[in-house]
Design a protein around this motif. Sequence first.
Motif, PDB file in Angstrom:
ATOM      1  N   LYS A  46       0.835  -1.204   0.000  1.00 43.41           N
ATOM      2  CA  LYS A  46       0.000   0.000   0.000  1.00 43.41           C
ATOM      3  C   LYS A  46       0.870   1.255   0.000  1.00 43.41           C
ATOM      4  N   GLN A  51      -0.043   5.098  -1.163  1.00 51.11           N
ATOM      5  CA  GLN A  51      -1.269   5.225  -0.375  1.00 51.11           C
ATOM      6  C   GLN A  51      -0.937   5.232   1.114  1.00 51.11           C
ATOM      7  N   ASP A  57      -4.957  -0.428   9.265  1.00 47.59           N
ATOM      8  CA  ASP A  57      -3.743  -1.036   8.708  1.00 47.59           C
ATOM      9  C   ASP A  57      -2.631  -1.091   9.751  1.00 47.59           C
TER      10      ASP A  57
END
Length: 172
Positions: A46, A51, A57
């Motif tokens: 990611k 991102q 996360d």
Amino acid sequence: MRTPHVVVVMGVAGTGKTTIGPLLAARLGVPYAEGDDFHPQANIAKMSAGQPLTDEDRWPWLDAIGSWAHGRAGLGGVVSSSALKRSYRDRLRAAAPGVVFVHLTGDRALIEHRMAHRHGHFMPTALLDSQFATLQPLEPDEAGVAVDVSGGPEQIAERATTALEQVPEPTS
């Protein structure tokens, strides 16, 4: 004899956590753990794609770092983690109550310059703004010190070591 701290070297990307962490650990005579190694592969993918991570996360990553820090209680150790939000540091402290933070701080232009010139790291310079937007500096009730990242790595590690000498011994 002083009980070694378990130290989390924190700060936005590019402040030198991966450089200063091992130098600080060597000065303190304790092991170093690279915080990026605790990331699940999905987080790395990611971030590599530009991102920013969400809190969801980050929880497993922070739990893994907290577990390592808990295992080093009373023995000492140094681990890197951005630990940008108070809630992230609270999560680390929940797992390892005696942890102490070394917040690497510096001018955004200097940090961006350093990020732009490092090689082989998954965090792109484009995410630096989101890092600064997320950053919540250490609060007075948090065990830790702020250390300026100007100068060379040895100078920064020396400032961190000196600052840590002023932090009371761990309680857990």
